[in-house]
Scaffold this active site. Structure first.
Site, PDB file in Angstrom:
ATOM      1  N   GLU A 124       1.196  -1.549  -0.102  1.00 40.24           N
ATOM      2  CA  GLU A 124       0.181   0.291   0.471  1.00 40.24           C
ATOM      3  C   GLU A 124       0.822   1.692   0.048  1.00 40.24           C
ATOM      4  O   GLU A 124       0.673   2.583   0.024  1.00 40.24           O
ATOM      5  CB  GLU A 124      -0.668  -0.545   1.134  1.00 40.24           C
ATOM      6  N   HIS A 134      -5.020   1.976   6.920  1.00 46.35           N
ATOM      7  CA  HIS A 134      -3.558   1.875   6.767  1.00 46.35           C
ATOM      8  C   HIS A 134      -2.879   2.414   8.404  1.00 46.35           C
ATOM      9  O   HIS A 134      -3.273   3.062   8.965  1.00 46.35           O
ATOM     10  CB  HIS A 134      -2.940   3.305   6.398  1.00 46.35           C
ATOM     11  N   CYS A 157      -2.741  11.272   3.795  1.00 40.13           N
ATOM     12  CA  CYS A 157      -3.417  10.496   2.078  1.00 40.13           C
ATOM     13  C   CYS A 157      -3.390  11.616   0.812  1.00 40.13           C
ATOM     14  O   CYS A 157      -2.422  10.839   0.150  1.00 40.13           O
ATOM     15  CB  CYS A 157      -4.386   9.934   2.658  1.00 40.13           C
TER      16      CYS A 157
END
Length: 448
Positions: free
Chosen positions: A174, A250, A371
């Site tokens: 990721e 995450h 993000c």
């Protein structure tokens, strides 16, 4: 040699919509099918970039992806003209069309993992595009991401690019959302911190029971090998499975680090004491003085952290050695989180100031300040080798705002995704954007 940590923020794409595609992401699921405002979303992101630029930080821009992904739909058996492909998908498989229109590439913390030249064996900055294979809509991104990054960081004397890891569950990767770097100075050797959710091959590691663990230990280890990192400069840590099951998909939803500081929730990791000790010891061996701020669960719960995105924040170094924390408006709206931050900054901690930004359009889809940015530590020679078209300036900010006004809709709902005109609008916007950012031909429609 002076070095900088440059934040390259993702531009929100013209198809920004709330498809509810990310199982395990509470905000994404909660706001599914609501109407979105792509124009407002892009402008909110640009406003943050401009603010950081004006604070004196070097700020860059990372381009969005072509959407709908017609090539992806063709690979699944839809045929005919582009308009016919979109119409058939809307009629027979609307979830696939929604996935092909996802604007999730704006969360460029998932674009790649980046290791600066001070850490790597060959003295170059290394990039590995994330395969994002846990979610179909995100697994579509890495080919274009690789082309975008190669156009931004093109000089092979300074930059090395690796293809995404094999797109299988055992190597789920990721990107930088599960990677942090600690250092005394950005130009000096540091310690790279890889956080994973599970092991693919060793069942002795506990795993979450409700939501998937997207990052594997094996993927993190592979990236470290590809980047030529030494054992002395790497720490691997497992995320607490119980927080994954509470929506912490995450690590950057439960922890953030920068320089010599880790800011994390008490429940972020398994074996937290051991993790902190290893980080401190390895950073000390490289001349650093590691510090950790652990946020107690009795002051801020995991649920508070997930809903406010307290830890999905940007931790930025200031000239005086203190830290600035960039948080979304949702932190101020949560009384427990805001009380904690107010006490933290008044207590002469390493974090001396908090600044709040309105990123509602991104937040409602599951992504906050952290993000939206990919961090790249660059020395002066490397910074000079970056494509100058992607570095934010007042003129570029103004030009991108005009570009957004010209090309973006101010409302988008699911039924709009079936409009073939949306694809034409997106391609027209991106074709102009590649000229503005001096990227060359990077999109599939430009490569035909």
């Amino acid at each position: 040699m002076t070095a900088h940590e440059v934040n390259f923020d993702g531009l929100v794409g013209p198809t920004h919509n709330y498809g509810g595609l990310s199982y395990g992401n509470v905000a994404s699921q909660s706001n599914s099918q609501q109407g979105s405002n792509p124009k407002e979303a892009a402008k909110q992101g640009l406003a943050k970039m401009k603010a950081l630029m004006e604070m004196g930080y070097v700020q860059g821009v990372l381009a969005p992806q072509e959407r709908p992904d017609v090539a992806g739909l063709r690979s699944l058996g839809f045929t005919g003209s582009d308009a016919q492909v979109i119409a058939a998908a809307a009629r027979d498989a609307m979830p696939l069309l929604v996935a092909s229109c996802s604007a999730s590439s704006m969360w460029v913390a998932n674009a790649a993992t980046v290791s600066p030249s001070a850490d790597t064996a060959d003295g170059r900055v290394h990039f590995t595009a994330a395969n994002l294979n846990c979610k179909y809509h995100r697994s579509l991104e890495h080919p274009t991401t690789s082309r975008v990054l190669s156009a931004m960081f093109a000089d092979a004397r300074h930059f090395a690019h690796h293809a995404a890891l094999p797109a299988v569950a055992q190597f789920g990767d990721e990107g930088a959302a599960n990677h942090t770097r600690f250092c005394r100075d950005y130009g000096e050797a540091g310690v790279e911190f890889f956080v994973y959710g599970r092991s693919a091959f060793d069942n002795r590691y506990p795993a979450p029971q409700r939501y998937p663990a997207r990052q594997t230990l094996e993927a993190s280890q592979a990236v470290a090998r590809l980047h030529g990192l030494s054992e002395a400069g790497v720490v691997f840590a497992q995320q607490n499975p119980s927080v994954i099951d509470q929506g912490v998909f995450h690590n950057d939803v439960i922890a953030v680090g920068n320089g010599e500081l880790l800011f994390h929730h008490q429940d972020a990791f398994l074996n937290t004491d051991q993790v902190v000790t290893e980080l401190a010891d390895k950073l000390a061996a490289r001349g650093g003085d590691f510090r950790a701020i652990s946020v107690p669960r009795d002051q801020v719960s995991v649920d508070d952290a997930v809903r406010s995105y307290l830890f999905n924040s940007q931790l930025l170094s200031r000239v005086d050695g203190s830290m600035l924390l960039i948080v979304p408006e949702e932190c101020r709206s949560n009384s427990r989180v805001w009380d904690y931050l107010s006490a933290l900054t008044s207590d002469k901690s390493a974090i001396s100031e908090v600044r709040v930004f309105d990123l509602k359009q991104s937040m409602q889809n599951g992504g906050g300040p952290a993000c939206l940015r990919l961090r790249v530590a660059l020395n002066q020679a490397e910074l000079a080798a970056v494509n100058p078209g992607v570095i934010m300036t007042p003129a570029l900010y103004d030009r991108l705002n005009v570009w957004v006004d010209r090309h973006y809709r101010d409302r988008l709902v699911e039924t709009d995704l079936a409009d073939p005109q949306l694809l034409d609008e997106c391609r027209s916007a991106l074709d102009e954007l590649t000229q503005i950012l001096k990227l060359g031909a990077i999109y599939p429609f430009q490569l035909i």
